[in-house]
Design an enzyme around this catalytic site. Structure first.
Site, short mmCIF file in Angstrom:
data_model
loop_
_atom_site.label_atom_id
_atom_site.label_comp_id
_atom_site.label_asym_id
_atom_site.label_seq_id
_atom_site.Cartn_x
_atom_site.Cartn_y
_atom_site.Cartn_z
N HIS A 124 30.30 44.21 32.40
CA HIS A 124 29.81 44.08 33.27
C HIS A 124 29.01 45.58 33.80
CE1 HIS A 124 26.98 42.62 36.94
NE2 HIS A 124 27.78 42.85 37.58
N CYS A 125 28.11 45.76 34.07
CA CYS A 125 27.41 47.32 34.51
C CYS A 125 27.58 47.53 35.92
CB CYS A 125 26.62 47.86 33.57
SG CYS A 125 25.84 49.74 33.98
N PRO A 126 27.72 47.87 36.89
CA PRO A 126 27.58 47.77 37.98
C PRO A 126 26.21 49.01 38.39
CG PRO A 126 29.73 49.13 38.29
CD PRO A 126 29.56 48.20 36.45
N GLU A 129 23.58 46.33 37.00
CA GLU A 129 23.81 45.28 38.14
C GLU A 129 23.28 44.35 37.23
OE1 GLU A 129 25.34 42.65 41.25
OE2 GLU A 129 25.22 45.13 41.08
#
Length: 266
Positions: A124-126, A129
């Site tokens: 999951h890439c912040p 998002e």
């Protein structure tokens, strides 16, 4: 889609767009190579640079807003036949997610941030998002490649606009915005180089960040040797499948073939 845009990721996406175009504006308003080309009427370089920036922003939103490969129901999983199940060890068979209670296909993982199970989950890439998974992983790498090109060009452009001054204080005043642009493009260039290099390596070996980091805890990998990857078909085939095969892969079948060939070899 609009509901997704206005969730918590709206702030991150807005920040990305503002930072991107603010940096681009600084590069065009100062006495950089791009500004000099523009003043001389040689518009090819400025137009290409601005186009690459626009493409990078469009790719960012593509990766950020598209479905990464969410598992929607048990129906799409139940087609895995019993024969394949029998060929797999007990620990590697399909199981229900403890959060959303759906059957998880092989290589899927539940993302707590998205509250969904994602096929061929990578991470999951912040920054976008969103999860990076089976459907948007290739677009994520394409985005990183274009972004790196823009950042390196921006870094060189910002450097070309620095001017000399009689004192350090005056030098910082005159070059303040360009120094900020240098800092932004320099830091993000380093980050993107690392990300792009890591993900190209993972794609060439047909593995994911999650599988690489948590191999010892993943049911279908923990019984394999440390150098053994049941999904690896060689770098060229792996990269071809990664970038050119746009379909949902039944990883259970790939895994079952690997197990069958391993048993035959033994």
């Amino acid at each position: 889609m609009f509901k997704k845009v206005f969730r918590t990721g709206c702030l991150v996406r807005t920040g990305h767009v503002i930072l991107t175009w603010a940096t681009t504006l600084v590069l065009f308003l100062h006495d950089t190579d791009l500004r000099k080309y523009e003043e001389k009427g040689e518009l090819a370089h400025p137009v290409v640079f601005a186009s690459l920036v626009l493409i990078s922003v469009m790719l960012y939103f593509t990766v950020s807003l598209m479905d990464p490969g969410f598992v929607l129901s048990d129906v799409e999983i139940s087609s895995t036949n019993e024969e394949l199940e029998e060929m797999m060890p007990q620990t590697a068979r399909l199981r229900r997610c403890g959060y959303c209670l759906l059957l998880q296909p092989m290589r899927a993982k539940h993302c707590k941030a998205c509250n969904r199970c994602v096929r061929r989950f990578d991470h999951h890439c912040p920054w976008i998002e969103n999860c990076v998974g089976e459907r948007n992983h290739r677009w994520f790498l394409l985005y990183l490649g274009v972004q790196l090109l823009v950042l390196l060009w921006g870094l060189q452009t910002a450097w070309s606009g620095l001017v000399s001054a009689p004192t350090w204080k005056l030098w910082f005043v005159q070059n303040g915005f360009l120094l900020a642009a240098l800092g932004v493009t320099g830091v993000f260039s380093g980050v993107v180089v690392l990300l792009l290099g890591c993900h190209l390596y993972l794609a060439s070996s047909n593995t994911t960040t999650w599988e690489f980091m948590a191999r010892h805890r993943i049911s279908y990998l923990k019984h394999c040797d440390s150098e053994e990857n049941p999904f690896d078909r060689g770098p060229l085939c792996n990269l071809w499948d990664f970038f050119c095969v746009c379909r949902t892969v039944a990883w259970e079948r790939v895994y079952a073939k690997f197990r069958a060939s391993a048993v035959t070899t033994d």
